[in-house]
Design an enzyme around this catalytic site. Structure first.
Site, PDB file in Angstrom:
ATOM      1  N   ARG A  32       0.852  -1.214   0.000  1.00 50.60           N
ATOM      2  CA  ARG A  32       0.000   0.000   0.000  1.00 50.60           C
ATOM      3  C   ARG A  32       0.871   1.241   0.000  1.00 50.60           C
ATOM      4  O   ARG A  32       1.946   1.263   0.612  1.00 50.60           O
ATOM      5  CB  ARG A  32      -0.875   0.021   1.276  1.00 50.60           C
ATOM      6  CG  ARG A  32      -2.314  -0.199   0.973  1.00 50.60           C
ATOM      7  CD  ARG A  32      -3.288  -0.200   2.102  1.00 50.60           C
ATOM      8  NE  ARG A  32      -2.796  -0.197   3.454  1.00 50.60           N
ATOM      9  CZ  ARG A  32      -3.470   0.357   4.457  1.00 50.60           C
ATOM     10  NH1 ARG A  32      -4.607   0.985   4.195  1.00 50.60           N
ATOM     11  NH2 ARG A  32      -3.019   0.306   5.678  1.00 50.60           N
ATOM     12  N   SER A  39       8.337  -4.828   5.998  1.00 50.50           N
ATOM     13  CA  SER A  39       7.981  -5.813   7.029  1.00 50.50           C
ATOM     14  C   SER A  39       8.873  -7.043   7.021  1.00 50.50           C
ATOM     15  O   SER A  39       8.403  -8.200   6.898  1.00 50.50           O
ATOM     16  CB  SER A  39       6.521  -6.215   6.836  1.00 50.50           C
ATOM     17  OG  SER A  39       5.746  -5.057   6.702  1.00 50.50           O
ATOM     18  N   ASP A  66       6.753  -3.275  10.225  1.00 51.39           N
ATOM     19  CA  ASP A  66       5.294  -3.068  10.318  1.00 51.39           C
ATOM     20  C   ASP A  66       4.810  -3.129  11.763  1.00 51.39           C
ATOM     21  O   ASP A  66       3.820  -2.492  12.128  1.00 51.39           O
ATOM     22  CB  ASP A  66       4.530  -4.060   9.437  1.00 51.39           C
ATOM     23  CG  ASP A  66       4.922  -5.505   9.678  1.00 51.39           C
ATOM     24  OD1 ASP A  66       4.285  -6.382   9.065  1.00 51.39           O
ATOM     25  OD2 ASP A  66       5.866  -5.745  10.439  1.00 51.39           O
TER      26      ASP A  66
HETATM   27  C1  0WK Z   1      -1.436  -4.187   7.807  1.00 45.29           C
HETATM   28  C2  0WK Z   1      -0.247  -3.253   7.998  1.00 45.29           C
HETATM   29  C3  0WK Z   1       0.983  -3.813   7.327  1.00 45.29           C
HETATM   30  C4  0WK Z   1       1.236  -5.219   7.833  1.00 45.29           C
HETATM   31  C5  0WK Z   1       0.002  -6.053   7.625  1.00 45.29           C
HETATM   32  C6  0WK Z   1       0.214  -7.408   8.215  1.00 45.29           C
HETATM   33  O1  0WK Z   1      -0.528  -1.985   7.441  1.00 45.29           O
HETATM   34  O2  0WK Z   1       2.086  -3.002   7.558  1.00 45.29           O
HETATM   35  O3  0WK Z   1       2.349  -5.766   7.202  1.00 45.29           O
HETATM   36  O4  0WK Z   1      -1.107  -5.468   8.271  1.00 45.29           O
HETATM   37  O5  0WK Z   1      -0.894  -8.180   8.002  1.00 45.29           O
HETATM   38  P1  0WK Z   1      -1.060  -9.137   6.764  1.00 45.29           P
HETATM   39  O6  0WK Z   1      -1.394  -8.275   5.627  1.00 45.29           O
HETATM   40  O7  0WK Z   1       0.228  -9.861   6.607  1.00 45.29           O
HETATM   41  O8  0WK Z   1      -2.142 -10.045   7.148  1.00 45.29           O
HETATM   42  C1  BGC Z   2       8.888 -10.570   9.386  1.00 43.04           C
HETATM   43  C2  BGC Z   2       8.672  -9.397  10.310  1.00 43.04           C
HETATM   44  C3  BGC Z   2       7.274  -8.835  10.114  1.00 43.04           C
HETATM   45  C4  BGC Z   2       6.264  -9.949  10.255  1.00 43.04           C
HETATM   46  C5  BGC Z   2       4.880  -9.459  10.083  1.00 43.04           C
HETATM   47  C6  BGC Z   2       7.773 -11.571   9.541  1.00 43.04           C
HETATM   48  O1  BGC Z   2       7.914 -12.586   8.612  1.00 43.04           O
HETATM   49  O2  BGC Z   2      10.111 -11.191   9.691  1.00 43.04           O
HETATM   50  O3  BGC Z   2       9.613  -8.398  10.071  1.00 43.04           O
HETATM   51  O4  BGC Z   2       7.076  -7.866  11.086  1.00 43.04           O
HETATM   52  O5  BGC Z   2       6.508 -10.962   9.321  1.00 43.04           O
HETATM   53  O6  BGC Z   2       4.627  -8.948   8.853  1.00 43.04           O
END
Ligand code: 0WK
Ligand code: BGC
Ligand code: 0WK
Ligand code: BGC
Length: 914
Positions: free
Chosen positions: A516, A580, A634
């Site tokens: 994003r 992240s 993140d």
């Molecule tokens: C939303 C945050 C982003 C993070 C994500 C983690 O804005 O920085 O990496 O959540 O959740 P996912 O999309 O991996 O489920």
């Molecule tokens: C990464 C982290 C990150 C997390 C959540 C992990 O795989 O090593 O840096 O914060 O995922 O996105």
């Protein structure tokens, strides 16, 4: 022919009296059960108990496990909320156990008929509203109390805190409840209200609550009886050879639903059953409980009146009105002399003579006596079973009892006791009326459940929490960090937002399930406001698996596109970059990628400064400029985003595709960074917990298979046990093994089932959704090419629950480790803090958040943790970090330029003067 000539004849001819007595007796004869008949009922009850224990669903008596393994032992302590639904009214109660003493406060609420018979949502919203009112009344809205829920209807339970309603009874028939977990429905109603939070630790039947309440006074109490609106009994049954026990909710109200009582059921009973809202069911209850006795009497009176034997044969509208003759009138009529009976009848609009009063009293007596006798026969079967279970010749036992019929009727309790003793002569049964109702019992069970959970938790999770704490310290140590699994990466973020941030920023958010780009405007009108516009961009497989150059070119291209759309290509805005992945940082705007995780493995990036790579990509384009002022993880972005709304937020957690946590550590403890003053946010990278082998004892063969098949074997082992990228795959691997062993899908293994990634984590969330879980399961499993049976559904759903529960518990153990550390750092007796959270698994899974909160509060009871969901992602947080960096930089730049101008001034002045 049973002739009892008890009528006092005042003014009618002798012959008329005899025929009247005879006819009334004739009518009431079927209510007068002989010893043999009662013995028969006892035998049938016993047979029903045995059958119900043997095979599920085969007996009219359901014998439902309650997951209550013991009665209270006086060690219970703490404050509990107890909710009591299903008797005459709804009761909310606060119970405080201290030193073997219980203080109670309660409030009673009515449940209107339209709520009892409306929709399930309305019913549970009504309950939540009553609870809200009670918590207000007690001034405990923010107390987040553990709660026990007395739900006085047949529920199938798989644990102490779940209860699937089998079928409504008594006056209830709210829609969309049968077949659903009533605990989830209550939780959803509380969530909808969004005013208070409860930790519902137990759901119990009112018989079980009553047994526990009375056992608190009398340890010999191992049976709970309700003789009220409905009727039911529970008792402590031996569940295995080791004689360990579990309380079984018999649901004896169903005796006779299989026709086994047809020989004693009278036409009046049939009428009552026919007119009830659940014809054919709860036959024993309809002969014995308060909801129906009055109606049976009315039917008999109606018949006697039509026969001209009562009220001069004058059948009034009142007499024809269902429900008009309430059971409480039986108790009153049987308690008072005939004069009072007349006034009760008059209240009912039934103008009767003295003789009529006698006959009415006779009818009431016959009906209530039969009810008490039948319950006595049932009780005799239960106590005899317990005596035989224990191989005793003689049994002393106490029955905790509650219910308006038992408490208010003048003779019921005595007849019940007498009948029990006659039919179970080898048992000495004490009936102990419950003073405080089943609510206290529900609170006791909650206390026991918490103790048991704490005990079961203690083994593994407390252990993991301790290990994790040690790992935190190891990662912070200069000498130990290199071998530590948790890299404890300094982030150079020294504080959470303090409200002074302002400016126009761009935030990039790369690494979660979406890439994003956001524009974040932080301004200060009256109060600090944040405006955000964002756009999601793809990160195609070939980009994240290609070269690093292509990846950052892609990022730069998307940024260019975004700035185009925002019409700011001519501006050089400060940029915050949420990246992240684990990065080694020496300052805010530099981050060396240590290793890729999740799906990313772009070449030539590990070991490189990702800010430099991005700047290079942007420069290469030459069509816009950007000032990347900060790169943040993140978790840090999430902590900052939530810190904007809650200044107490000092922990950031991601439970999404991957998982990780950061928190504010004392600088003096971070050996890798100079300085001792103040704090700095540390990115723990807890996904790597266990990479040093310390979780081998809890990793399963399925975890090992996941790791073997991953792009980074041996790494991120904790993440692979708990995060969204892997949970679906864990379930698939377990289902494949179960199918191979013929445990599911009749052993059929389809190509789809063998396809990696075919079962996604979002499928787990869908299947664990209480409402449409089952239909979703059918859809999902069909896509896996299998034709699932009903058993397959519940097995698949159990596998999903086990995997997601483990994830929540393991993350809870790690988070508890961080909270313990914060508490230590601050040297406080009780820690109050806020944890900012984001990630699709935490957000999308229906039960995850609650399970995590529950486990954390159990692992670290001396903390007040607020879990704050990040509504706007970590982009805003990245902008906050950038704002701080910007302020620090420019204030120093201004300071520098100020110093330089001062210096320039002095050098000129000096040159001229000196
Ligand atoms: C939303 C945050 C982003 C993070 C994500 C983690 O804005 O920085 O990496 O959540 O959740 P996912 O999309 O991996 O489920
Ligand atoms: C990464 C982290 C990150 C997390 C959540 C992990 O795989 O090593 O840096 O914060 O995922 O996105
Ligand atoms: C009081 C108990 C409640 C139970 C009720 C039954 O606290 O749990 O359901 O007794 O009696 P009723 O109100 O139906 O007469
Ligand atoms: C319900 C039982 C309950 C009893 C007493 C019956 O209708 O099925 O679960 O214990 O009433 O309230």
């Amino acid at each position: 022919m049973c002739h009892h000539n008890r009528f006092l004849l005042l003014n009618v001819a002798k012959s008329d009296i005899i025929s009247l007595v005879f006819q009334v007796d004739e009518t009431l004869c079927p209510f007068k059960l002989s010893q043999e008949q009662l013995q028969l009922v006892k035998a049938r009850m016993r047979a029903g108990l045995e059958a119900g224990l043997k095979t599920k669903g085969s007996s009219a008596i359901k014998m439902l496990p309650s997951y209550v393994y013991r009665t209270p032992d006086g060690t219970e302590h703490g404050k509990y909320l107890a909710l009591d639904l299903g008797g005459t009214n709804f009761r909310a109660m606060m119970v405080n156990f201290k030193r073997q003493n219980a203080r109670l406060y309660h409030k009673i609420y009515t449940i209107p008929l339209e709520i009892m018979q409306g929709t399930g949502e309305e019913l549970f919203d009504h309950i939540a509203q009553c609870v809200s009112d009670f918590l207000d009344y007690m001034g405990m809205k923010n107390a987040h109390l553990p709660a026990g829920f007395t739900f006085s209807f047949p529920c199938e339970q798989t644990a102490i805190d779940t209860g699937t309603l089998v079928s409504w009874t008594k006056g209830y028939k709210a829609t969309d409840c049968e077949g659903h977990d009533v605990v989830s429905m209550l939780r959803e109603a509380i969530k909808r209200r969004n005013e208070f939070d409860l930790d519902i630790v137990a759901v119990v039947n009112d018989t079980v609550g009553t047994m526990m309440s009375c056992a608190y006074e009398d340890p010999q109490c191992e049976i709970g009886l309700i003789a009220g609106t409905g009727t039911n009994v529970c008792y402590m049954e031996e569940v295995d050879a080791e004689l360990s026990k579990m309380c079984i909710n018999t649901e004896w109200g169903g005796l006779g639903d299989d026709g086994s009582l047809d020989d004693i059921i009278t036409p009046y009973d049939m009428e009552v059953n026919q007119n009830s809202i659940n014809p054919g069911r709860q036959r024993f209850e309809k002969l014995t409980s308060g909801m129906y006795l009055g109606e049976i009497v009315r039917q008999v009176l109606l018949d006697l009146t039509r026969g001209g034997l009562l009220f001069r044969g004058h059948v009034t509208e009142t007499l024809k009105t269902p429900g008009i003759f309430e059971t409480k009138y039986l108790s009153q009529i049987e308690r008072w002399e005939k004069l009072c009976v007349r006034s009760i009848l008059q209240q009912l609009g039934l103008k009767g003579t003295c003789d009529d009063s006698i006959i009415v009293k006779e009818v009431c007596g016959a009906v209530s006596r039969r009810a008490a006798q039948l319950c006595g026969a049932g009780m005799a079967a239960v106590v005899d079973k317990i005596r035989e279970n224990r191989g005793l010749d003689h049994l002393n036992i106490t029955v905790g009892v509650d219910g308006a019929l038992y408490k208010l009727h003048p003779h019921f309790s005595r007849v019940l006791k007498d009948t029990t003793e006659v039919l179970a002569p080898q048992c000495n049964v004490t009936f102990l009326p419950s003073e405080e109702g089943s609510g206290k019992g529900a609170a006791l069970i909650s206390a026991v459940a918490r103790q048991m959970h704490a005990d079961s938790l203690s083994g593994t999770l407390l252990d993991i929490m301790q290990q994790f704490r040690r790992e935190l310290a190891k990662g912070l140590g200069r000498d130990t960090n290199p071998t530590a699994a948790l890299k404890m990466l300094p982030t150079f973020v020294r504080s959470i937002p303090d409200g002074s941030e302002k400016g126009d920023f761009i935030a990039l958010d790369l690494g979660g399930s979406n890439f994003r780009i956001l524009r974040v405007k932080v301004s200060h009108e009256k109060k600090q406001t944040v405006q955000m516009e964002s756009q999601i961009y793809d990160t195609p497989e070939d980009i994240i698996h290609g070269s690093g150059t292509r990846l950052f070119d892609h990022v730069a291209e998307c940024l260019g596109d975004f700035m185009e759309k925002q019409n700011i290509k001519d501006k050089k805005l400060p940029v915050g970059f949420t990246f992240s992945f684990p990065c080694q940082q020496t300052k805010l705007d530099e981050g060396f990628l240590i290793t890729w995780t999740k799906r990313f493995k772009a070449g030539g990036v590990e070991g490189m400064d990702v800010v430099k790579l991005l700047n290079k990509a942007i420069k290469k384009r030459g069509d816009y400029d950007a000032d990347i002022m900060a790169v943040v993880n993140d978790t840090v972005g999430t902590m900052m985003t939530c810190g904007f709304d809650d200044q107490r937020c000092e922990v950031g957690i991601i439970i999404g595709t991957g998982t990780n946590a950061c928190y504010m550590e004392e600088l003096r403890n971070i050996d890798l960074v100079e300085g001792d003053e103040g704090r700095m946010c540390v990115n723990t990278e807890w996904g790597a917990f266990g990479d040093d082998g310390r979780l081998e004892d809890i990793r399963t063969e399925f975890d090992r298979e996941i790791d073997r098949g991953s792009i980074n074997p041996g790494k991120q082992l904790f993440e692979k046990m708990v995060s969204g990228m892997y949970m679906g795959e864990l379930v698939r691997l377990i289902l494949v093994k179960m199918a191979r062993e013929g445990l599911v899908f009749e052993g059929r293994i389809t190509p789809e089932l063998l396809t990696k990634g075919k079962f996604e984590t979002k499928h787990i969330s869908a299947i664990e959704k209480s409402k449409e879980g089952l239909s979703k399961a059918r859809e999902i499993l069909t896509r896996l090419g299998v034709e699932p049976s009903t058993d397959d559904f519940s097995l698949v759903s159990q596998v999903c629950t086990v995997v997601s529960f483990r994830s929540a518990n393991l993350i809870a153990a790690a988070l508890a480790g961080i909270l313990m550390r914060l508490k230590e750092n601050k040297g406080v007796a009780r820690l109050r803090t806020t944890v900012g959270i984001d990630g699709s698994l935490y957000k999308m899974h229906p039960q995850y958040a609650r399970r995590l909160h529950k486990a954390v509060r159990r692992l670290v009871p001396d903390t007040d943790v607020r879990f704050l969901l990040s509504e706007s992602g970590s982009g805003k947080g990245a902008a906050m970090v950038t704002a701080v960096a910007y302020r620090l930089t420019y204030s120093s730049r201004i300071f520098w330029s100020y110093l330089q101008s001062v210096h320039a001034f002095f050098s000129i002045y000096h040159r001229n003067v000196f």
